[in-house]
Scaffold this active site. Structure first.
Site, PDB file in Angstrom:
ATOM      1  N   ASN A  10       0.456  -1.211  -0.110  1.00 60.66           N
ATOM      2  CA  ASN A  10       0.089  -0.083  -0.590  1.00 60.66           C
ATOM      3  C   ASN A  10       0.690   0.863  -0.251  1.00 60.66           C
ATOM      4  O   ASN A  10       1.865   1.130   1.361  1.00 60.66           O
ATOM      5  CB  ASN A  10      -0.901  -0.040   1.605  1.00 60.66           C
ATOM      6  N   TRP A  11       0.580   1.942  -1.091  1.00 52.86           N
ATOM      7  CA  TRP A  11       2.055   3.109  -1.429  1.00 52.86           C
ATOM      8  C   TRP A  11       1.092   4.233  -0.471  1.00 52.86           C
ATOM      9  O   TRP A  11       2.027   5.610  -0.558  1.00 52.86           O
ATOM     10  CB  TRP A  11       2.115   3.484  -2.641  1.00 52.86           C
ATOM     11  N   LYS A  12       0.344   4.279  -0.556  1.00 55.63           N
ATOM     12  CA  LYS A  12      -0.883   5.801   0.684  1.00 55.63           C
ATOM     13  C   LYS A  12      -0.570   6.680  -0.553  1.00 55.63           C
ATOM     14  O   LYS A  12      -0.277   6.228  -1.131  1.00 55.63           O
ATOM     15  CB  LYS A  12       0.149   5.949   2.156  1.00 55.63           C
ATOM     16  N   HIS A  14      -9.692   1.036   4.818  1.00 54.54           N
ATOM     17  CA  HIS A  14      -8.204   1.454   5.656  1.00 54.54           C
ATOM     18  C   HIS A  14      -8.163   2.108   6.805  1.00 54.54           C
ATOM     19  O   HIS A  14      -8.922   3.171   6.663  1.00 54.54           O
ATOM     20  CB  HIS A  14      -6.806   1.862   4.550  1.00 54.54           C
ATOM     21  N   GLU A  50      -6.751   5.119   7.965  1.00 53.12           N
ATOM     22  CA  GLU A  50      -6.558   5.288   7.277  1.00 53.12           C
ATOM     23  C   GLU A  50      -7.826   6.481   6.421  1.00 53.12           C
ATOM     24  O   GLU A  50      -7.923   7.330   6.920  1.00 53.12           O
ATOM     25  CB  GLU A  50      -5.228   6.225   6.720  1.00 53.12           C
ATOM     26  N   GLU A  97      -5.512  -5.177  10.579  1.00 53.76           N
ATOM     27  CA  GLU A  97      -4.147  -4.060  11.164  1.00 53.76           C
ATOM     28  C   GLU A  97      -4.672  -3.345  12.487  1.00 53.76           C
ATOM     29  O   GLU A  97      -5.192  -2.171  12.167  1.00 53.76           O
ATOM     30  CB  GLU A  97      -4.517  -2.687   9.846  1.00 53.76           C
ATOM     31  N   GLY A 147       2.493   2.151  10.733  1.00 49.46           N
ATOM     32  CA  GLY A 147       3.232   3.768  10.101  1.00 49.46           C
ATOM     33  C   GLY A 147       3.800   3.338  11.806  1.00 49.46           C
ATOM     34  O   GLY A 147       4.766   4.837  11.935  1.00 49.46           O
ATOM     35  N   SER A 167       3.940  -2.262  10.237  1.00 44.99           N
ATOM     36  CA  SER A 167       4.896  -1.996  10.315  1.00 44.99           C
ATOM     37  C   SER A 167       5.375  -3.652  10.531  1.00 44.99           C
ATOM     38  O   SER A 167       6.535  -3.386  10.493  1.00 44.99           O
ATOM     39  CB  SER A 167       5.307  -1.681  11.759  1.00 44.99           C
ATOM     40  N   GLY A 179       2.844  -1.321   4.136  1.00 42.82           N
ATOM     41  CA  GLY A 179       2.578   0.118   4.293  1.00 42.82           C
ATOM     42  C   GLY A 179       4.113   0.625   3.772  1.00 42.82           C
ATOM     43  O   GLY A 179       4.736   0.816   2.683  1.00 42.82           O
ATOM     44  N   GLY A 180       5.064   1.339   4.833  1.00 44.54           N
ATOM     45  CA  GLY A 180       6.267   1.966   4.411  1.00 44.54           C
ATOM     46  C   GLY A 180       7.421   1.078   3.330  1.00 44.54           C
ATOM     47  O   GLY A 180       7.709   1.528   2.938  1.00 44.54           O
TER      48      GLY A 180
HETATM   49  C1  PEP Z   1      -0.822   0.221   5.626  1.00 43.67           C
HETATM   50  O1  PEP Z   1      -0.419   1.248   4.908  1.00 43.67           O
HETATM   51  O2  PEP Z   1      -1.560  -0.502   6.163  1.00 43.67           O
HETATM   52  C2  PEP Z   1       0.276  -0.218   6.752  1.00 43.67           C
HETATM   53  C3  PEP Z   1      -0.221  -1.561   7.162  1.00 43.67           C
HETATM   54  O3  PEP Z   1       1.841   0.242   6.819  1.00 43.67           O
HETATM   55  P1  PEP Z   1       3.042   0.283   7.664  1.00 43.67           P
HETATM   56  O4  PEP Z   1       3.305  -1.118   7.097  1.00 43.67           O
HETATM   57  O5  PEP Z   1       3.968   1.569   7.553  1.00 43.67           O
HETATM   58  O6  PEP Z   1       2.605   0.087   8.863  1.00 43.67           O
END
Ligand code: PEP
Length: 254
Positions: free
Chosen positions: A9-11, A94, A96, A164, A170, A210, A231-232
């Site tokens: 997930n590049w957000k 999600h 966010e 999640e 994050g 994470s 994500g990251g």
């Molecule tokens: C996400 O964007 O769903 C996520 C889990 O981000 P991260 O891996 O950065 O915690």
């Protein structure tokens, strides 16, 4: 057997050129790894360019969100019909989106239904916030998210669920494999009651929060966890490739 899935997930990161450059670097390495389904979810504006860059590749594309209406006066929104044929998956609900865009129960349910109707595979995100976790409400929150998101969902072809925990997203503070396995077991059991047992048994349920190349093995070595929503670390070609590679080593099918 459930095919493991690693989804990036590049957000709201990467310009179109940066997205193309990222998949250009990852593609040859990811294409060598079989037995794991690989997915990238770039921003909407990069979907076409990323899809074209991945033509002929085993790496799939998904959207990070979508609206539930098919067309009309919804300025700024993207319809499932616009995504169908362009990508295979759509992330829905999600945390966010829940936190910053007030998405909740009924809207998320409508999005899941609209995605399925359009032939898209939804990746439905559920998870508790820190205060809910500390109050021992994880099971209650997660089952609540599922009950509202899965209202009247009868044959959810390709539906994926991502557990999640919001406090792990994050933050660099991942949950443990054992805790996540327990919660994902509960998610599978709940999905079995809300949909049916066979569907729940065959459905992929991911951990997200994470995830790194260093900790992915802790999650995918658990029996209930079928991969990761990343994500990251999905923005770094070497990290994302290493996450997929580790998943294959631990869980991959040949
Ligand atoms: C996400 O964007 O769903 C996520 C889990 O981000 P991260 O891996 O950065 O915690």
């Amino acid at each position: 057997m459930r095919l493991p899935l690693i989804a990036g997930n590049w957000k709201m990161n990467t310009t179109v050129d940066e997205g193309v450059s990222l998949v250009t670097r990852m593609r040859p390495l990811l294409d060598k790894i079989n037995g794991v389904e690989k997915l990238v979810c770039p921003p909407f504006v990069s979907l076409v360019a990323v899809r074209d860059t991945l033509a002929g590749s085993t790496v799939k594309t998904g959207a990070q969100n979508m609206y539930f209406e098919e067309k009309g006066a919804y300025t700024g929104e993207i319809s499932p019909l616009m995504l169908a044929g362009l990508c295979e998956y759509a992330i829905i609900g999600h945390s966010e989106r829940r936190q910053y865009f007030q998405e909740a129960g009924e809207m998320i349910n409508r999005k899941v239904k609209a995605a399925l109707k359009a032939g898209l595979k939804p990746i439905l995100c559920v998870g508790e916030r820190l205060e809910e976790n500390e109050a021992g409400k994880t099971a209650e929150v997660v089952t609540g998210h599922l009950k509202s998101a899965l209202v009247d969902i009868k044959s959810p072809d390709g539906l994926v669920i991502a557990y999640e925990p919001v406090w792990a997203i994050g933050t660099g503070k991942a949950a443990t494999g054992k805790q996540s396995n327990e919660t994902i077991g509960l998610i599978r059991e709940t999905a079995g009651k809300l949909i049916d047992k066979a569907t729940a048994r065959d459905m992929r349920i991911l951990y997200g929060g994470s995830v790194t190349a260093e900790n992915i093995a802790e999650f995918v070595s658990q029996p209930e966890i079928d991969g990761g929503l990343v994500g990251g670390a999905s923005l770094k070609a070497d990290q994302f490739v290493a996450i997929v590679q580790k998943t294959k080593e631990v869980k991959g099918r040949i």
